[in-house]
Structure formats: structure tokens, C-alpha cells
Design a protein around this motif. Structure first.
Motif, short mmCIF file in Angstrom:
data_model
loop_
_atom_site.label_atom_id
_atom_site.label_comp_id
_atom_site.label_asym_id
_atom_site.label_seq_id
_atom_site.Cartn_x
_atom_site.Cartn_y
_atom_site.Cartn_z
N ASP A 121 0.37 -1.43 0.22
CA ASP A 121 0.27 0.00 0.05
C ASP A 121 1.53 1.54 -0.70
O ASP A 121 1.95 1.32 0.89
N ASN A 122 0.44 2.73 -1.08
CA ASN A 122 1.17 3.39 -0.90
C ASN A 122 1.39 4.79 0.20
O ASN A 122 1.83 5.77 0.07
N GLY A 123 -0.06 4.28 0.12
CA GLY A 123 -0.38 5.67 1.86
C GLY A 123 -1.44 5.88 1.56
O GLY A 123 -2.09 6.81 1.35
N GLU A 124 -1.77 5.86 -0.33
CA GLU A 124 -3.13 6.65 -0.99
C GLU A 124 -4.25 6.02 -1.55
O GLU A 124 -4.10 6.46 -2.90
N GLY A 125 -4.40 5.17 -1.40
CA GLY A 125 -5.37 3.97 -1.99
C GLY A 125 -4.75 3.29 -2.89
O GLY A 125 -5.49 2.57 -3.80
N GLY A 126 -3.26 3.23 -3.11
CA GLY A 126 -2.28 2.82 -4.42
C GLY A 126 -1.62 1.56 -3.94
O GLY A 126 -1.39 1.03 -2.91
N THR A 127 -0.77 1.17 -4.82
CA THR A 127 -0.09 0.00 -4.49
C THR A 127 1.40 -0.32 -5.38
O THR A 127 1.40 0.36 -6.02
N LYS A 128 2.63 0.32 -4.21
CA LYS A 128 4.24 0.72 -5.33
C LYS A 128 3.80 -0.93 -5.48
O LYS A 128 3.87 -1.92 -4.73
N ILE A 129 4.84 -1.29 -6.46
CA ILE A 129 5.55 -2.67 -7.05
C ILE A 129 6.83 -2.39 -6.55
O ILE A 129 7.96 -1.21 -7.50
N ASP A 130 7.59 -3.11 -5.77
CA ASP A 130 8.92 -3.32 -6.43
C ASP A 130 8.82 -4.69 -7.24
O ASP A 130 8.47 -6.08 -6.44
N TYR A 131 9.53 -4.89 -8.17
CA TYR A 131 9.97 -5.81 -9.04
C TYR A 131 11.36 -5.74 -9.32
O TYR A 131 11.99 -4.81 -9.43
N HIS A 132 11.83 -7.43 -8.98
CA HIS A 132 13.31 -7.56 -9.50
C HIS A 132 13.29 -9.01 -10.45
O HIS A 132 12.98 -9.50 -10.58
N VAL A 133 14.38 -8.84 -11.40
CA VAL A 133 15.00 -9.75 -12.12
C VAL A 133 15.71 -9.85 -12.68
O VAL A 133 16.62 -8.91 -13.00
N GLY A 134 16.30 -11.60 -12.63
CA GLY A 134 17.38 -11.75 -13.49
C GLY A 134 17.10 -12.85 -14.19
O GLY A 134 16.79 -13.78 -13.90
N VAL A 135 17.96 -12.52 -15.62
CA VAL A 135 17.95 -13.57 -16.31
C VAL A 135 19.31 -14.03 -17.11
O VAL A 135 19.99 -12.70 -17.48
N GLU A 136 20.10 -15.12 -17.22
CA GLU A 136 20.65 -15.79 -18.28
C GLU A 136 20.04 -16.19 -19.31
O GLU A 136 19.16 -17.68 -19.36
N VAL A 137 20.41 -15.71 -20.39
CA VAL A 137 19.94 -16.55 -21.69
C VAL A 137 20.64 -18.27 -21.82
O VAL A 137 21.59 -17.77 -21.68
N GLY A 138 19.91 -18.81 -22.78
CA GLY A 138 20.75 -20.15 -23.14
C GLY A 138 20.99 -20.00 -24.13
O GLY A 138 22.36 -21.48 -24.70
N PHE A 139 20.67 -18.91 -25.33
CA PHE A 139 20.89 -18.72 -26.88
C PHE A 139 22.21 -17.64 -26.78
O PHE A 139 22.35 -16.92 -25.78
N PHE A 140 23.28 -17.65 -27.44
CA PHE A 140 24.18 -16.77 -27.03
C PHE A 140 24.05 -15.14 -27.50
O PHE A 140 23.61 -14.79 -29.01
N VAL A 141 23.61 -14.51 -26.65
CA VAL A 141 23.19 -13.13 -26.29
C VAL A 141 23.80 -12.91 -25.41
O VAL A 141 24.13 -13.08 -24.56
N PRO A 142 25.36 -11.71 -25.76
CA PRO A 142 26.12 -10.97 -24.67
C PRO A 142 25.00 -10.10 -24.14
O PRO A 142 23.96 -10.19 -23.88
#
Length: 144
Positions: free
Chosen positions: A94-115
Motif C-alpha cells: 500500500d502506498n498510503g494513498e489507496g494505490g500500490t507500490k510495486i517492487d519488481y526484480h528480475v535476473g535472466v541468463e539466456v541459454g542461446f548466444f546473446v551478449p
């Protein structure tokens, strides 16, 4: 694999946003790059989901997503598929104003060749678009 972290605010209650994000089988209608999302199994507070995503190349992978319903939080770990690894999660507060604060995190290592620099840029660019898509999904639910 250093996760990318982003925050976003949506004008909707945290529970509503959490429910949309954890409705995995509905991902193709919320996030168009997701072509399919199949719940394979549930294990206590965890859900095992196989995703097929089109990032210019079709990629399939399976994640174990742990849910903390009370804290409105998810964390995932990679199970298998076309990637080398993926970790991440969502936290809705809850952001205190009736809305939502979103914390998002992502880490990805691809399996095909991409720097790594290119894959990091792809992830960073896709997150703002993902938040826009989530905004639209929330608006659609609220207007229904």
C-alpha cells in the motif's frame, strides 16, 4: 546475473494487483509477449509454471514461484527450459494513498548466444512496457 530492480505505482489496492500478477494462466491476455502459461503443479505456497514467451524468438521455461499471501510477495527460481537461469519477484505494498507500490526484480541468463549487455538492456526495456500492460489490466478489472 545481477537482477534489475524497478518500482512502479498503480492506482489500485495491492490485493487486486497481486491477484492479477499471480493469475499465471491469464498472462497471455495481460502481457502479450507471453504466448502461453501453464500451471504444472502446486506445492504448498509454490506454483510451478511453464511459460512460452516471444521476444523475437520463442522461448519456453519453467519457474517455481513461491507466494507469501500475507505480505503480497512472490519470488521465483528457475526450474528448466531454454534459459540458463532466471530469478526474480514481485512485492506489492500500500502506498498510503489507496494505490500500490510495486517492487519488481528480475535476473535472466539466456541459454542461446546473446551478449549479457544486450540481454540486460532487453530486460530493462521490457519492464516499463510490462508495467504499462499491468496498468491496462488493472484498469480493465476496475471498470468491469
Amino acid at each position: 546475473m545481477e537482477p534489475v530492480r524497478k518500482q512502479h505505482v498503480i492506482d489500485a489496492p495491492p490485493r487486486l494487483v497481486y491477484d492479477i500478477v499471480t493469475d499465471y494462466e491469464n498472462y497471455p491476455s495481460v502481457f502479450p509477449e507471453f504466448k502461453e502459461a501453464i500451471v504444472l503443479d502446486t506445492d504448498g505456497t509454490a506454483t510451478i509454471v511453464e511459460f512460452t514467451v516471444d521476444f523475437g524468438k520463442s522461448v519456453s521455461y519453467t519457474l517455481r514461484i513461491d507466494h507469501d499471501e500475507e505480505a503480497l510477495k512472490t519470488e521465483w527460481t528457475y526450474v528448466g527450459g531454454d534459459l540458463k537461469n532466471s530469478v526474480g519477484g514481485w512485492h506489492f505494498q500500500d502506498n498510503g494513498e489507496g494505490g500500490t507500490k510495486i517492487d519488481y526484480h528480475v535476473g535472466v541468463e539466456v541459454g542461446f548466444f546473446v551478449p549479457r549487455a544486450i540481454s540486460d538492456r532487453l530486460v530493462s526495456r521490457n519492464i516499463p512496457e510490462m508495467f504499462k500492460q499491468l496498468d491496462k489490466a488493472v484498469a480493465a478489472v476496475r471498470s468491469a
